[in-house]
Design a protein around this motif. Structure first.
Motif, PDB file in Angstrom:
ATOM      1  N   GLN A  66       0.874  -1.551  -0.287  1.00 32.59           N
ATOM      2  CA  GLN A  66       0.170  -0.230   0.170  1.00 32.59           C
ATOM      3  C   GLN A  66       1.192   1.524   0.391  1.00 32.59           C
ATOM      4  N   ARG A  67       1.766   1.189   1.059  1.00 30.32           N
ATOM      5  CA  ARG A  67       2.915   2.715   0.550  1.00 30.32           C
ATOM      6  C   ARG A  67       3.384   2.320  -0.360  1.00 30.32           C
ATOM      7  N   LEU A  68       3.769   1.609  -0.725  1.00 29.35           N
ATOM      8  CA  LEU A  68       4.656   1.256  -2.226  1.00 29.35           C
ATOM      9  C   LEU A  68       3.653   2.535  -3.352  1.00 29.35           C
ATOM     10  N   ALA A  69       2.700   1.307  -3.252  1.00 31.78           N
ATOM     11  CA  ALA A  69       0.775   2.229  -4.107  1.00 31.78           C
ATOM     12  C   ALA A  69       1.190   4.015  -3.734  1.00 31.78           C
ATOM     13  N   ASP A  70       0.775   4.226  -2.667  1.00 36.80           N
ATOM     14  CA  ASP A  70       0.602   5.709  -2.352  1.00 36.80           C
ATOM     15  C   ASP A  70       2.096   6.300  -3.252  1.00 36.80           C
ATOM     16  N   ASN A  71       3.638   5.718  -2.337  1.00 40.84           N
ATOM     17  CA  ASN A  71       4.569   6.663  -3.070  1.00 40.84           C
ATOM     18  C   ASN A  71       4.028   6.417  -4.730  1.00 40.84           C
ATOM     19  N   HIS A  72       3.757   5.394  -5.065  1.00 41.10           N
ATOM     20  CA  HIS A  72       4.046   5.663  -6.236  1.00 41.10           C
ATOM     21  C   HIS A  72       3.170   6.819  -7.135  1.00 41.10           C
ATOM     22  N   GLN A  73       1.850   6.793  -6.536  1.00 38.66           N
ATOM     23  CA  GLN A  73       1.067   8.008  -7.097  1.00 38.66           C
ATOM     24  C   GLN A  73       1.717   9.315  -6.869  1.00 38.66           C
ATOM     25  N   SER A  74       1.882   9.269  -5.357  1.00 40.49           N
ATOM     26  CA  SER A  74       3.130  10.693  -5.294  1.00 40.49           C
ATOM     27  C   SER A  74       3.844  11.536  -6.780  1.00 40.49           C
ATOM     28  N   LEU A  75       4.582  10.205  -6.784  1.00 41.76           N
ATOM     29  CA  LEU A  75       6.057  10.607  -7.831  1.00 41.76           C
ATOM     30  C   LEU A  75       5.251  10.936  -8.991  1.00 41.76           C
ATOM     31  N   ALA A  76       4.359   9.370  -9.649  1.00 37.89           N
ATOM     32  CA  ALA A  76       3.516  10.088 -10.878  1.00 37.89           C
ATOM     33  C   ALA A  76       3.010  11.619 -11.098  1.00 37.89           C
ATOM     34  N   ASP A  77       2.453  11.906  -9.383  1.00 29.44           N
ATOM     35  CA  ASP A  77       1.854  13.100  -9.524  1.00 29.44           C
ATOM     36  C   ASP A  77       2.546  14.749  -9.288  1.00 29.44           C
ATOM     37  N   ASN A  78       4.249  13.674  -8.753  1.00 32.41           N
ATOM     38  CA  ASN A  78       4.719  14.877  -9.174  1.00 32.41           C
ATOM     39  C   ASN A  78       5.802  15.223 -10.523  1.00 32.41           C
ATOM     40  N   HIS A  79       5.636  13.908 -11.285  1.00 31.68           N
ATOM     41  CA  HIS A  79       6.249  13.763 -12.656  1.00 31.68           C
ATOM     42  C   HIS A  79       5.278  14.831 -13.035  1.00 31.68           C
ATOM     43  N   GLN A  80       4.108  14.593 -13.302  1.00 28.04           N
ATOM     44  CA  GLN A  80       3.550  15.001 -13.929  1.00 28.04           C
ATOM     45  C   GLN A  80       3.336  16.717 -13.501  1.00 28.04           C
ATOM     46  N   GLU A  81       3.325  17.520 -12.303  1.00 29.75           N
ATOM     47  CA  GLU A  81       3.606  18.575 -11.933  1.00 29.75           C
ATOM     48  C   GLU A  81       5.482  19.147 -12.704  1.00 29.75           C
ATOM     49  N   LEU A  82       5.935  17.793 -12.336  1.00 27.61           N
ATOM     50  CA  LEU A  82       7.397  18.661 -13.342  1.00 27.61           C
ATOM     51  C   LEU A  82       7.500  19.162 -15.007  1.00 27.61           C
ATOM     52  N   ALA A  83       6.433  17.920 -15.211  1.00 28.37           N
ATOM     53  CA  ALA A  83       6.436  18.265 -17.025  1.00 28.37           C
ATOM     54  C   ALA A  83       5.576  19.241 -17.338  1.00 28.37           C
ATOM     55  N   ASN A  84       4.354  19.329 -16.022  1.00 31.49           N
ATOM     56  CA  ASN A  84       3.772  20.767 -16.735  1.00 31.49           C
ATOM     57  C   ASN A  84       4.866  21.914 -16.754  1.00 31.49           C
ATOM     58  N   ARG A  85       5.813  21.802 -15.357  1.00 36.04           N
ATOM     59  CA  ARG A  85       6.255  23.327 -15.103  1.00 36.04           C
ATOM     60  C   ARG A  85       7.317  22.893 -16.358  1.00 36.04           C
ATOM     61  N   LEU A  86       8.217  22.674 -16.564  1.00 41.59           N
ATOM     62  CA  LEU A  86       8.767  21.983 -18.299  1.00 41.59           C
ATOM     63  C   LEU A  86       8.003  23.277 -19.239  1.00 41.59           C
ATOM     64  N   GLN A  87       6.707  22.825 -19.284  1.00 44.06           N
ATOM     65  CA  GLN A  87       6.283  22.771 -20.347  1.00 44.06           C
ATOM     66  C   GLN A  87       6.026  24.651 -20.533  1.00 44.06           C
ATOM     67  N   ALA A  88       5.852  24.874 -19.112  1.00 41.13           N
ATOM     68  CA  ALA A  88       5.869  26.074 -19.193  1.00 41.13           C
ATOM     69  C   ALA A  88       6.758  26.651 -19.535  1.00 41.13           C
ATOM     70  N   LEU A  89       7.544  26.138 -19.054  1.00 38.75           N
ATOM     71  CA  LEU A  89       8.985  27.068 -18.289  1.00 38.75           C
ATOM     72  C   LEU A  89       9.752  27.026 -20.404  1.00 38.75           C
ATOM     73  N   ALA A  90       9.469  26.362 -21.177  1.00 41.51           N
ATOM     74  CA  ALA A  90       9.656  25.791 -22.617  1.00 41.51           C
ATOM     75  C   ALA A  90       9.048  26.988 -23.059  1.00 41.51           C
ATOM     76  N   LYS A  91       7.856  27.441 -23.009  1.00 38.30           N
ATOM     77  CA  LYS A  91       6.926  28.358 -22.935  1.00 38.30           C
ATOM     78  C   LYS A  91       7.662  29.536 -23.302  1.00 38.30           C
ATOM     79  N   ASP A  92       7.951  29.680 -21.222  1.00 41.34           N
ATOM     80  CA  ASP A  92       8.150  31.647 -21.327  1.00 41.34           C
ATOM     81  C   ASP A  92       9.848  31.168 -22.142  1.00 41.34           C
ATOM     82  N   ARG A  93      11.041  30.063 -22.162  1.00 40.08           N
ATOM     83  CA  ARG A  93      12.289  30.289 -22.924  1.00 40.08           C
ATOM     84  C   ARG A  93      11.512  31.465 -24.444  1.00 40.08           C
TER      85      ARG A  93
END
Ligand SMILES: C[S@@+](CC[C@H](N)C(=O)[O-])C[C@H]1O[C@@H](n2cnc3c(N)ncnc32)[C@H](O)[C@@H]1O
Length: 346
Positions: A66-93
């Motif tokens: 269960q703990r691994l599943a929770d971690n996995h979910q939060s990693l997936a959330d972080n990954h999505q957030e990073l991808a969004n940030r990268l996209q925003a940065l690329a646009k800003d660049r």
């Protein structure tokens, strides 16, 4: 009490009694059976203990899972957030790159400070329409090609980078260097360090016509315009003003007939011709077109305004059996793309 003792003794005797009459082997077997039953009971107890332990491990595993599943979910959330940030940065660049290059273009054409023209061609005050199409000669700005043809350099340079067409950039006929400053600015904006910008010019103006070799230049008077003679040191200073003079910028000083045929340029992605005359155009094409990568671009600045230039382009194409679509830029200049052997549209 006596009665109870008596009945217990009687039951014991009843139990033992039948055995007393049995043979010894029978009593031995019975004793072994009793012992084995005891061992079986112990084993059963051990098994029950093991089962309890297994159940506990299983619960632990389920918790971990269960703990691994929770971690996995939060990693997936972080990954999505990073991808969004990268996209925003690329646009800003890209937004910043665009702002930088637009500002650079406005400075280079003098539009930003409404630089008045030299009155050689008869105008006196800044006219945005003339500056748009390069129909005047600026008094101080660093290029005379106008906003539209300058923007065309940027468009094609970015396309070269995006499509990874190998090679350097060159302009033959640079005047104060503005078009090449933009080429270097594009490389700078996109962090490109492995391409160079070449500037070929006499840095003394245009040559007198050589009507014997190039009859199309017979009546050419460009060599008489002192305004077209800009020294090498002044061009270097212009690059310095934008912080763009470094070893990615190379100078080929001299008449094209002397410098271009053996120029140490290996490969080109962008070939811009702005030497006005037949001689200057044909020599640049004959010397450099072979070094242009397939998919690279040739820009002819004066195609529609200098007949000798237009004629040189067609003579060169006819001699080399070059078939290419000429694209209009602003009614003055044209460009074409060197065929790359694919079906992709130019
Ligand atoms: C019209 S100006 C170029 C304008 C420039 N591209 C700009 O962005 O403003 C022509 C330039 O070509 C150079 N030029 C023309 N023919 C040449 C030749 N045969 N050899 C060397 N330089 C030449 C002149 O010295 C002059 O600087």
């Amino acid at each position: 009490m006596n009665g109870k003792l008596h009945s217990l003794a009687t039951r014991l005797l009843d139990a033992v009694d039948p055995l007393l009459g049995k043979p010894r082997w029978y009593r031995r077997e019975l004793a072994r059976a009793v012992a084995e039953r005891g061992m079986l009971a112990d084993a059963r107890l051990q098994l029950i203990e093991q089962i309890h332990k297994l159940a506990a491990s299983h619960r632990q595993l389920a918790d971990n899972h269960q703990r691994l599943a929770d971690n996995h979910q939060s990693l997936a959330d972080n990954h999505q957030e990073l991808a969004n940030r990268l996209q925003a940065l690329a646009k800003d660049r890209y937004r910043l790159i665009d702002r930088y290059l637009v500002l650079l273009q406005d400075c280079l054409t003098g539009s930003i400070y409404e630089d008045p023209p030299l009155n050689t061609l008869g105008q006196e005050s800044f006219d945005p329409v003339l500056r748009q199409y390069g129909w005047d000669w600026p008094s101080r700005a660093h290029t005379m090609i106008g906003r539209a043809r300058l923007a065309n350099i940027r468009t094609l340079a970015e396309r070269v980078l995006r499509e990874e067409i190998p090679g350097d950039f060159i302009e033959t006929g640079v005047w104060r260097g503005g078009a090449c400053i933009l080429m270097r600015g594009v490389l700078n904006a996109f962090g490109i360090h492995d391409r160079r910008v070449w500037l070929a010019d006499s840095f003394e103006g245009l040559p007198p016509p050589d009507a014997g070799r190039f009859p199309a230049d017979a009546n050419d008077t460009f060599h008489t315009f002192v305004e077209l003679a800009v020294g090498l040191e002044e061009v270097k200073r212009n690059f310095e003003k934008y912080g763009l003079l470094d070893d990615q910028v190379r100078f080929l000083k001299g008449w094209f007939r002397d410098t271009l045929p053996g120029a140490p340029v290996e490969r080109l992605a962008l070939l811009r011709l702005d030497g006005d005359m037949y001689e200057s155009t044909i020599i640049a094409l004959e010397s450099l077109y072979g070094k242009l990568s397939p998919g690279g671009f040739v820009i002819i600045d004066d195609y529609h305004v200098v007949e000798g230039c237009r004629q040189a382009v067609h003579d060169f194409m006819t001699a080399g059996a070059i078939v290419a679509d000429l694209h209009e830029i602003d009614g003055v200049g044209v460009y074409w793309r060197k065929p790359d052997g694919t079906d992709s549209p130019a």
